[in-house]
Motif scaffolding. Structure first.
Motif, PDB file in Angstrom:
ATOM      1  N   HIS A 186      -2.135  19.591  19.171  1.00  0.00           N
ATOM      2  CA  HIS A 186      -1.810  19.545  20.602  1.00  0.00           C
ATOM      3  C   HIS A 186      -1.691  18.099  21.083  1.00  0.00           C
ATOM      4  N   PHE A 187      -2.566  17.232  20.584  1.00  0.00           N
ATOM      5  CA  PHE A 187      -2.545  15.831  20.988  1.00  0.00           C
ATOM      6  C   PHE A 187      -1.251  15.162  20.536  1.00  0.00           C
ATOM      7  N   LEU A 188      -0.878  15.369  19.266  1.00  0.00           N
ATOM      8  CA  LEU A 188       0.342  14.757  18.736  1.00  0.00           C
ATOM      9  C   LEU A 188       1.593  15.295  19.424  1.00  0.00           C
ATOM     10  N   ARG A 189       1.542  16.528  19.853  1.00  0.00           N
ATOM     11  CA  ARG A 189       2.707  17.138  20.520  1.00  0.00           C
ATOM     12  C   ARG A 189       3.023  16.488  21.861  1.00  0.00           C
ATOM     13  N   ARG A 190       2.070  15.769  22.435  1.00  0.00           N
ATOM     14  CA  ARG A 190       2.364  15.071  23.679  1.00  0.00           C
ATOM     15  C   ARG A 190       3.395  13.971  23.459  1.00  0.00           C
ATOM     16  N   ARG A 191       3.493  13.464  22.230  1.00  0.00           N
ATOM     17  CA  ARG A 191       4.517  12.484  21.879  1.00  0.00           C
ATOM     18  C   ARG A 191       5.633  13.076  21.037  1.00  0.00           C
ATOM     19  N   HIS A 192       5.381  14.218  20.424  1.00  0.00           N
ATOM     20  CA  HIS A 192       6.341  14.857  19.517  1.00  0.00           C
ATOM     21  C   HIS A 192       6.325  16.361  19.815  1.00  0.00           C
ATOM     22  N   PRO A 193       6.942  16.801  20.941  1.00  0.00           N
ATOM     23  CA  PRO A 193       6.825  18.190  21.399  1.00  0.00           C
ATOM     24  C   PRO A 193       7.281  19.242  20.392  1.00  0.00           C
ATOM     25  N   ASP A 194       8.199  18.898  19.515  1.00  0.00           N
ATOM     26  CA  ASP A 194       8.724  19.889  18.559  1.00  0.00           C
ATOM     27  C   ASP A 194       7.939  19.929  17.248  1.00  0.00           C
ATOM     28  N   LEU A 210       0.823  -1.203   0.000  1.00  0.00           N
ATOM     29  CA  LEU A 210       0.000   0.000   0.000  1.00  0.00           C
ATOM     30  C   LEU A 210       0.863   1.262   0.000  1.00  0.00           C
ATOM     31  N   PRO A 211       0.387   2.365  -0.603  1.00  0.00           N
ATOM     32  CA  PRO A 211       1.118   3.638  -0.530  1.00  0.00           C
ATOM     33  C   PRO A 211       1.385   4.028   0.927  1.00  0.00           C
ATOM     34  N   ARG A 212       2.549   4.606   1.184  1.00  0.00           N
ATOM     35  CA  ARG A 212       3.002   4.893   2.547  1.00  0.00           C
ATOM     36  C   ARG A 212       3.320   6.367   2.722  1.00  0.00           C
ATOM     37  N   LYS A 213       3.066   6.862   3.929  1.00  0.00           N
ATOM     38  CA  LYS A 213       3.447   8.239   4.258  1.00  0.00           C
ATOM     39  C   LYS A 213       3.685   8.339   5.756  1.00  0.00           C
ATOM     40  N   GLN A 214       4.781   8.991   6.138  1.00  0.00           N
ATOM     41  CA  GLN A 214       5.065   9.231   7.549  1.00  0.00           C
ATOM     42  C   GLN A 214       4.405  10.537   7.959  1.00  0.00           C
ATOM     43  N   GLN A 215       3.581  10.490   9.001  1.00  0.00           N
ATOM     44  CA  GLN A 215       2.905  11.698   9.466  1.00  0.00           C
ATOM     45  C   GLN A 215       3.087  11.793  10.970  1.00  0.00           C
ATOM     46  N   SER A 216       3.966  12.706  11.378  1.00  0.00           N
ATOM     47  CA  SER A 216       4.255  12.896  12.802  1.00  0.00           C
ATOM     48  C   SER A 216       4.704  11.579  13.429  1.00  0.00           C
ATOM     49  N   ILE A 217       3.980  11.096  14.449  1.00  0.00           N
ATOM     50  CA  ILE A 217       4.400   9.903  15.169  1.00  0.00           C
ATOM     51  C   ILE A 217       3.887   8.623  14.521  1.00  0.00           C
ATOM     52  N   LEU A 218       3.136   8.737  13.415  1.00  0.00           N
ATOM     53  CA  LEU A 218       2.506   7.569  12.827  1.00  0.00           C
ATOM     54  C   LEU A 218       2.971   7.315  11.400  1.00  0.00           C
ATOM     55  N   ASP A 277      -4.145  18.745   2.802  1.00  0.00           N
ATOM     56  CA  ASP A 277      -3.956  17.885   1.625  1.00  0.00           C
ATOM     57  C   ASP A 277      -4.522  16.476   1.815  1.00  0.00           C
ATOM     58  N   GLY A 278      -5.113  16.228   2.979  1.00  0.00           N
ATOM     59  CA  GLY A 278      -5.805  14.960   3.198  1.00  0.00           C
ATOM     60  C   GLY A 278      -4.959  13.835   3.737  1.00  0.00           C
ATOM     61  N   THR A 279      -3.628  14.047   3.845  1.00  0.00           N
ATOM     62  CA  THR A 279      -2.739  12.971   4.293  1.00  0.00           C
ATOM     63  C   THR A 279      -2.545  13.012   5.802  1.00  0.00           C
ATOM     64  N   VAL A 280      -3.646  12.978   6.510  1.00  0.00           N
ATOM     65  CA  VAL A 280      -3.661  13.009   7.962  1.00  0.00           C
ATOM     66  C   VAL A 280      -4.286  11.690   8.418  1.00  0.00           C
ATOM     67  N   PRO A 281      -3.971  11.202   9.634  1.00  0.00           N
ATOM     68  CA  PRO A 281      -4.546   9.918  10.058  1.00  0.00           C
ATOM     69  C   PRO A 281      -6.051   9.832   9.853  1.00  0.00           C
ATOM     70  N   GLU A 335      -0.566   2.447   9.989  1.00  0.00           N
ATOM     71  CA  GLU A 335      -0.188   1.153   9.417  1.00  0.00           C
ATOM     72  C   GLU A 335      -0.634  -0.018  10.281  1.00  0.00           C
ATOM     73  N   HIS A 336      -0.511   0.107  11.607  1.00  0.00           N
ATOM     74  CA  HIS A 336      -0.849  -1.024  12.461  1.00  0.00           C
ATOM     75  C   HIS A 336      -2.352  -1.281  12.509  1.00  0.00           C
TER      76      HIS A 336
END
Length: 343
Positions: A191-199, A45-53, A211-215, A65-66
């Motif tokens: 804000h939610f994602l920043r709890r795992r990825h503060p920067d 399947l097409p893949r994309k890294q988005q923040s912590i996922l 662009d739609g490429t969000v979880p 992915e999981h």
């Protein structure tokens, strides 16, 4: 009510539902994982890294992915009961609040909302209602059989990815969907994602939303999948807006209860207000159980991350007028002609 089920030790489950999932999950059902079974399919399947996922494009949506193997199993093997209620939402659109309200409404005979030992005073809403996406991703789907009817379950999957027995016209289980202004959703997600990825820069999350490429995105396709289903079958799919819940919580609680088959009687006005108070943002955020510990199996998040502000319009503190106009324009274009609008 469905007949009593048995667990792996052949012990009958006779309680009337809903009951807190955490209190029924007794560890008697061993975990397994469907990951290996569909490994080749996922890898293609097409893949994309988005923040912590890490995301994969599956049937038109960017899923973590999981989740993909579990989604396939869910689609193929889930057997709904006639009185199941599935709570659905795009992430960060009122999921926790909807879970609390639905549980408090449906369980009010066994657990009066004003009672000091109500499950929601000692358990996080995510501990009361299982998250289907994580359940099937972890191969724990047999645990759903332990729940007495009526069962309450939650998903972030779009309507088009739900199993056929849920979405086809011959089904009887109900689906409740809550959506939110995409601008506030984007801010809350950041804000939610920043709890795992503060920067994590806000611009990164904003661009992914646009662009739609969000979880579980694109957001507009997710919302429209439930909007169209609700228009086609209002008896089985209820479409709610977070902003409407904020404006009139009591009225929407009555509407929710009636839709789920547990309407409030004329002499239950106090119970309506008790549900609203118990599940209010201030009450839930102030409970000790929601201040400590984590929720979630794959990317466990601090429980207090699910209770930030609980308001509408906070996007104005994070977006420039140009950013807001851009996202509004994208969403308006995607929703054109559907009868649904956010602004």
């Amino acid at each position: 009510m469905a007949p009593a089920t048995t667990n792996n030790n052949n012990k009958p489950v006779t309680k009337s539902g809903p009951v807190p999932f955490k209190e029924v999950d007794d560890g008697s059902v061993p975990d397994h994982t469907p990951k290996e079974e569909f490994g080749e399919l996922v890898a293609a399947l097409p893949r994309k890294q988005q923040s912590i996922l890490e995301l994969r494009l599956y049937q038109g949506f960017w899923l973590p992915e999981h989740w993909v193997p579990g989604t396939i199993v869910f689609q193929r093997r889930f057997a709904p009961r006639p009185d199941d209620v599935i709570l659905a939402s795009y992430p960060k659109c009122g999921t926790t609040w909807l879970k609390a309200l639905a549980f408090a409404v449906m369980a009010r005979d066994a657990h009066p909302p004003a009672h000091p030992d109500h499950p929601l005073r000692r358990l996080n809403p995510h501990d009361c209602i299982p998250f289907i996406d994580e359940i099937f991703a972890g191969g724990e789907d047999a645990k759903l059989d332990l729940l007495p009817s009526p069962r309450l379950m939650n998903t972030h999957l779009p309507f088009t990815l739900l199993p056929d027995p849920v979405t086809n016209n011959g089904g009887t289980c109900r689906v409740v969907y809550v959506c939110r202004d995409p601008k506030d959703m984007a801010v809350s997600l950041w804000h939610f994602l920043r709890r795992r990825h503060p920067d994590l820069p806000f611009a990164d999350t904003f661009e992914s939303v646009c662009d739609g490429t969000v979880p579980v995105g694109p957001v507009w396709d997710h919302v429209l999948s439930y909007w169209r289903a609700s228009q086609a079958n209002q008896d089985r799919v209820l479409f709610l807006k977070y902003e409407d819940l904020l404006r009139d919580p009591a009225g929407n609680v009555r509407w929710l209860a009636a839709f789920m088959g547990r309407p409030f009687l004329a002499d239950e006005e106090a119970a309506v207000q008790d549900v609203v108070e118990l599940c209010s943002f201030e009450k839930m955020k102030g409970l000790e159980v929601n201040k400590a510990g984590t929720s979630g199996a794959y990317k466990a998040m601090p429980r207090d991350a699910f209770f930030r502000k609980g308001v509408a319009g906070d996007w104005a503190n994070h977006m420039s007028p140009e950013m807001a106009a851009r996202l509004d324009g994208v969403v308006r274009e995607k929703l054109q002609g559907t009868g649904l609008a956010f602004s």
